[in-house]
Design an enzyme around this catalytic site. Structure first.
Site, PDB file in Angstrom:
ATOM      1  CE  LYS A 184      -3.775  -2.137   2.286  1.00  0.00           C
ATOM      2  NZ  LYS A 184      -4.619  -2.825   0.989  1.00  0.00           N
ATOM      3  CD  GLU A 220      -0.103  -3.274   3.575  1.00  0.00           C
ATOM      4  OE1 GLU A 220      -0.752  -4.278   2.945  1.00  0.00           O
ATOM      5  OE2 GLU A 220       0.761  -2.925   2.796  1.00  0.00           O
ATOM      6  CB  THR A 252     -13.392   4.612  -1.409  1.00  0.00           C
ATOM      7  OG1 THR A 252     -13.180   3.446  -0.809  1.00  0.00           O
ATOM      8  CG2 THR A 252     -12.516   5.721  -1.435  1.00  0.00           C
ATOM      9  N   GLY A 290     -16.871   2.119  -3.895  1.00  0.00           N
ATOM     10  CA  GLY A 290     -16.751   1.251  -5.209  1.00  0.00           C
ATOM     11  C   GLY A 290     -17.544   1.480  -6.096  1.00  0.00           C
ATOM     12  CG  ASP A 307      -3.135   1.107  -2.375  1.00  0.00           C
ATOM     13  OD1 ASP A 307      -3.393   1.461  -1.255  1.00  0.00           O
ATOM     14  OD2 ASP A 307      -3.036  -0.097  -2.805  1.00  0.00           O
ATOM     15  CB  SER A 348      -3.325  -1.070 -12.380  1.00  0.00           C
ATOM     16  OG  SER A 348      -3.381  -0.588 -11.060  1.00  0.00           O
TER      17      SER A 348
HETATM   18  O1  RIB Z   1      -3.718  -2.438  -1.635  1.00  0.00           O
HETATM   19  C1  RIB Z   1      -3.451  -3.279  -2.420  1.00  0.00           C
HETATM   20  C2  RIB Z   1      -2.043  -3.726  -1.623  1.00  0.00           C
HETATM   21  O2  RIB Z   1      -2.449  -4.421  -0.602  1.00  0.00           O
HETATM   22  C3  RIB Z   1      -1.333  -4.659  -2.591  1.00  0.00           C
HETATM   23  O3  RIB Z   1      -0.376  -4.134  -3.539  1.00  0.00           O
HETATM   24  C4  RIB Z   1      -0.726  -5.641  -1.508  1.00  0.00           C
HETATM   25  O4  RIB Z   1       0.690  -5.514  -1.597  1.00  0.00           O
HETATM   26  C5  RIB Z   1      -1.329  -5.105  -0.249  1.00  0.00           C
HETATM   27  O5  RIB Z   1      -0.399  -4.369   0.434  1.00  0.00           O
END
Ligand code: RIB
Length: 301
Positions: free
Chosen positions: A41, A141, A219, A221, A250, A289
């Protein structure tokens, strides 16, 4: 001068398999070919912000394996300043195990590796990168004490603090009150305010405000997005054909940070971020992407 965004967050290598449907507990599924994409992320949001037009730096950690070299190269190639990215000897770089089904929905399990070692000391060492930024953007994370310390450093220097609270967890009041904007999806909003995700987004937004959050984005969707600040704004989703939703949140968060740094009015900021998120669902992978500024503005118009 371009807007400046500092990311304090995770870096992962995404190991992805396409499956006909998402796996159920105890089930073995035969999938399609295996693909490796740069992700995490923190890294995703760093590249999203850079492609949306900001000068970006990232604070975080990788291990000393082959994934580290590849992630560093990807960030650098996208113009992200990695001078505050620590290399942990003897550690693995974060890895995410991802399945993506035929509708583009996903499951993600993260082995944090070096991300778990990011602490307040790393944040202190990178203090100038945070202080010199217009916006600090973080996720969950990495350990919470690093997130809280970074928010404190930013607040003390008038850098705006944005938290994308993913993956969701209950959050201390101490952190929530340091935020300028909280970005969550419906499920994350429900976890943070201890409610069910069947509640209307407006009601979840009220629940988050009761916890001390000043401004927030939920958000939704295909149902668009909601901004709740001094006033509430709801916009519809941009219509696209989604094939892979990994990294869409992200793309939204990175673009929103750029919009905030550029002082876009709230509704335009929400549309800018939503367009970036929508475009990210139309291509495979996380970092590959993420859309560029021109593409985002084209979809908006
Ligand atoms: O938000 C998507 C991300 O979540 C992925 O790229 C994965 O690595 C996790 O961190």
């Amino acid at each position: 001068m371009a807007a400046r965004v500092c990311i304090v967050g995770s870096i992962n290598m995404d190991l992805v398999v396409r499956t006909p449907r998402l796996p159920a507990p105890g089930q073995t599924l035969m999938g399609g070919p295996f693909t490796r994409f740069p992700g995490g992320k923190g890294a995703n949001q760093a590249v999203a912000a850079a492609r949306a037009g900001a000068d970006v730096s990232i604070v975080g950690a990788v291990g000393d394996d082959e994934h580290a070299a590849s992630m560093r190269r990807t960030l650098e190639e996208n113009g992200v300043d990695i001078s505050q990215l620590a290399l942990r000897e003897g550690s693995a770089t974060g890895v995410a195990l991802i399945t993506v089904d035929e509708q583009g929905e996903n499951t993600i399990v993260v082995a944090p590796g070096a991300n778990a070692s990011v602490g307040p000391d790393d944040v202190e060492a990178a203090g100038d990168a945070i202080r010199n930024a217009d916006v600090l953007l973080m996720q969950l994370e990495i350990p919470l004490d690093a997130v809280i310390r970074a928010a404190e450093v930013a607040r003390a220097s008038h850098t705006k603090v944005v938290l994308n609270a993913a993956p969701a967890r209950a959050l201390p009041h101490q952190l929530l009150q340091l935020l300028d904007v909280l970005i969550v999806n419906r499920g994350e909003a429900a976890v943070i305010c201890g409610r069910t995700d069947r509640e209307a987004p407006e009601s979840l937004a009220r629940g988050l405000k009761q916890l001390g959050v000043s401004d927030l984005v939920i958000t939704l969707g295909s149902e668009g997005a909601l901004y709740a600040g001094a006033r509430t704004i709801r916009i519809p989703a941009f219509l696209v054909e989604p094939i892979d939703t990994v990294g869409a949140g992200d793309a939204f968060a990175g673009a929103f940070a750029v919009a905030l740094a550029e002082r876009m009015p709230s509704e335009r900021a929400l549309r800018f971020a939503s367009a970036a998120g929508a475009l990210a669902t139309t291509r495979d992978g996380a970092i590959p992407s993420l859309p560029g500024r021109e593409e985002i503005e084209q979809l908006m118009s």
